[in-house]
Design a protein around this motif. Structure first.
Motif, PDB file in Angstrom:
ATOM      1  N   HIS A  16      -5.997  -1.851  -2.820  1.00  0.00           N
ATOM      2  CA  HIS A  16      -5.924  -0.462  -3.283  1.00  0.00           C
ATOM      3  C   HIS A  16      -5.427  -0.467  -4.719  1.00  0.00           C
ATOM      4  CE1 HIS A  16      -3.979   3.698  -3.236  1.00  0.00           C
ATOM      5  NE2 HIS A  16      -5.257   3.938  -2.981  1.00  0.00           N
ATOM      6  N   GLU A  22     -13.495  -0.343  -7.583  1.00  0.00           N
ATOM      7  CA  GLU A  22     -12.358   0.370  -8.167  1.00  0.00           C
ATOM      8  C   GLU A  22     -12.135   0.061  -9.648  1.00  0.00           C
ATOM      9  OE1 GLU A  22      -8.915  -0.319  -5.713  1.00  0.00           O
ATOM     10  OE2 GLU A  22      -9.649   1.026  -4.146  1.00  0.00           O
ATOM     11  N   HIS A  24      -9.982  -3.855   3.355  1.00  0.00           N
ATOM     12  CA  HIS A  24      -9.737  -2.462   3.720  1.00  0.00           C
ATOM     13  C   HIS A  24      -8.793  -1.776   2.732  1.00  0.00           C
ATOM     14  CE1 HIS A  24     -10.868  -3.289   8.206  1.00  0.00           C
ATOM     15  NE2 HIS A  24     -11.922  -3.214   7.406  1.00  0.00           N
ATOM     16  N   THR A  25      -8.913  -0.452   2.638  1.00  0.00           N
ATOM     17  CA  THR A  25      -8.184   0.309   1.622  1.00  0.00           C
ATOM     18  C   THR A  25      -6.679   0.117   1.694  1.00  0.00           C
ATOM     19  OG1 THR A  25      -9.908   2.010   1.555  1.00  0.00           O
ATOM     20  CG2 THR A  25      -7.716   2.645   0.774  1.00  0.00           C
ATOM     21  N   TYR A  56       0.853  -1.195   0.000  1.00  0.00           N
ATOM     22  CA  TYR A  56       0.000   0.000   0.000  1.00  0.00           C
ATOM     23  C   TYR A  56       0.880   1.234   0.000  1.00  0.00           C
ATOM     24  CZ  TYR A  56      -3.304   3.564   1.623  1.00  0.00           C
ATOM     25  OH  TYR A  56      -4.055   4.710   1.751  1.00  0.00           O
ATOM     26  N   ASP A  71      -6.754   9.029   3.971  1.00  0.00           N
ATOM     27  CA  ASP A  71      -7.859   9.936   3.665  1.00  0.00           C
ATOM     28  C   ASP A  71      -7.815  11.086   4.662  1.00  0.00           C
ATOM     29  OD1 ASP A  71     -10.181  11.013   2.619  1.00  0.00           O
ATOM     30  OD2 ASP A  71     -11.493   9.730   3.833  1.00  0.00           O
TER      31      ASP A  71
END
Length: 277
Positions: free
Chosen positions: A86, A115, A81-82, A47, A52
């Protein structure tokens, strides 16, 4: 997406490495690149997003650009989860290398529906592989076992027990202590266990922006409980470096582990470090 703070040295280091057994590079957050002595390369939860802000604020460098990754046989995600699934962090790796993206169902939903990786990047449907607990995969020189974990904040988390002729690695994602861990200890002799660790802090609520007491990762006692149940030879704590308000001091764990039989060793790594199995 921001550019790498470190240029391309980390992907180059992975590509050029010639491990005697298995080498692991900590990517920060909960990410690792893992390379075996025969050249197979796995990336787990890489990641490079900034979160954010002001809700989640990245506290560590962006260690690489995904476009610079040239060596990858598979990218594994532990949950949806992000900071674990991602597109900007992972889809370019798939596009550059034709690696597989291996993940549980809810993680694939993020990639496909939320996405649109196949529309935004040069990624094919054939590169996606759904896994669930109990599955076993052969990826080059590694045998990957998909196992049960416990992360109440995720909708379908899994962990990966990665077997190699020279040893075994367990990546538990963001799992807290799990009732499944003692059985894993009986089935696998885990040399190195990767467990998420962090403090309790206040994070702004998604809807109201008001600060809310937040606990996403194991605290000092929980991570040792998990490591003990797994009978780890070596514990590597992760995630403690990532989010403003939830960072923690992993060196404090020395006092927590010292009276337990397991883990036999605590190894603290920082972003960019290479360790050997």
């Amino acid at each position: 997406m921001t550019s790498s703070d470190w240029g391309d040295w980390l992907p180059r280091a992975v590509a050029e490495a010639d491990p005697e057994t298995v080498s692991l590079w900590y990517l920060g957050c909960n990410g690792f690149a893992i390379k075996g002595r025969d050249g197979t390369v796995l990336w787990i939860d890489p990641y490079v997003g900034t979160g954010d802000p002001p809700r989640t604020v990245r506290m560590i460098p962006v260690p690489f650009d995904p476009e610079d990754v040239e060596s990858a046989d598979a990218v594994l995600a532990t949950h949806e989860h992000t900071d674990h699934v991602h597109g900007p962090s992972q889809a370019p790796i798939l596009a550059n290398t034709d690696a597989e993206f291996i993940a549980p169902d809810d993680s694939l939903t993020v990639a496909h529906e939320e996405e649109s990786w196949t529309e935004e990047w040069d990624v094919d449907d054939e590169q996606f592989s759904e896994v669930t607990e109990g599955d076993e995969l052969r990826i080059g020189e590694f045998t990957v076992h998909v196992v049960e974990t416990h992360d109440a904040d995720a909708t379908h988390p899994v962990g990966y027990v990665i077997d190699h002729p020279t040893g075994t690695v367990f990546h538990a994602g963001d799992s807290k202590p799990s009732p499944a861990f003692p059985a894993l200890a009986e089935e696998y002799d885990i040399d190195l266990g990767i467990l998420a660790f962090g403090s309790i802090g206040t994070i702004p609520d998604k809807e109201t922006g008001e600060p809310v007491r937040t606990k996403w990762y194991s605290d000092e006692n929980e991570i040792v409980e998990a490591a003990s149940a797994l009978e780890l030879d070596r514990l590597v704590p992760t995630h403690w470096d990532m989010w403003k308000g939830l960072t923690a001091d992993p060196t404090a764990l020395h006092e927590h582990v010292r009276s337990f039989e397991h883990p036999e060793r605590l190894q603290v790594v920082e972003i960019g470090d290479r360790i050997e199995l």
